[in-house]
Design an enzyme around this catalytic site. Sequence first.
Site: not given
Length: 175
Positions: A141-142, A145, A56, A51, A99-100
């Site tokens: 989670h997204e 963000h 991000q 995701g 997380c990226l």
Amino acid sequence: MIEKTTNKLKLIIAPDSRLNLVSKPVDTLNDNTFEILRQMLEIMYTRNGIGLAAPQVGILKRLIVMDCRLNEKENKVYKLINPRILDSSQEVSEYEEGCLSLPTQYAKVIRPSQVKIQFINEEGKEITKVFRGLESTCIQHEIDHLDGKLFVDHVSRLRKNIIIKKLIKYKKKNI
Ligand code: ZN
């Protein structure tokens, strides 16, 4: 309106104040929106993520891409515009999240097991869908963000500080 992006989008690594900002809703779907979503998916797949949220990559708009890929028959690629949580289950699940934007860091996070989400799809259609399992955790989670929150905001302050210190070291070495 989203500003014109001709540049290639780049992944932002924490700590970075841009990851703590609240993103604005998308009011027009245009080629620029589709190009941002396309580049987001590309960045997500290149780094083996499941995701990615627009902040991000430095775009403060409420856009998310997701592909949990655990079961090819059930899971699919999602491009969600202006997603919002309509309802959350009482029942909770715990997943080890990564997380990226926080490379090499992981922590166990407890979230509602199921969430009912309303979003706009790429065709501009309003969709309401219940997400379960990993997809439920991923989408929460997204959406975090989009509200300037990271998964480390769900763990103890001590654990968060350790992770942030490690990321500062990581950035010095890798960027
Ligand atoms: Zn993330």
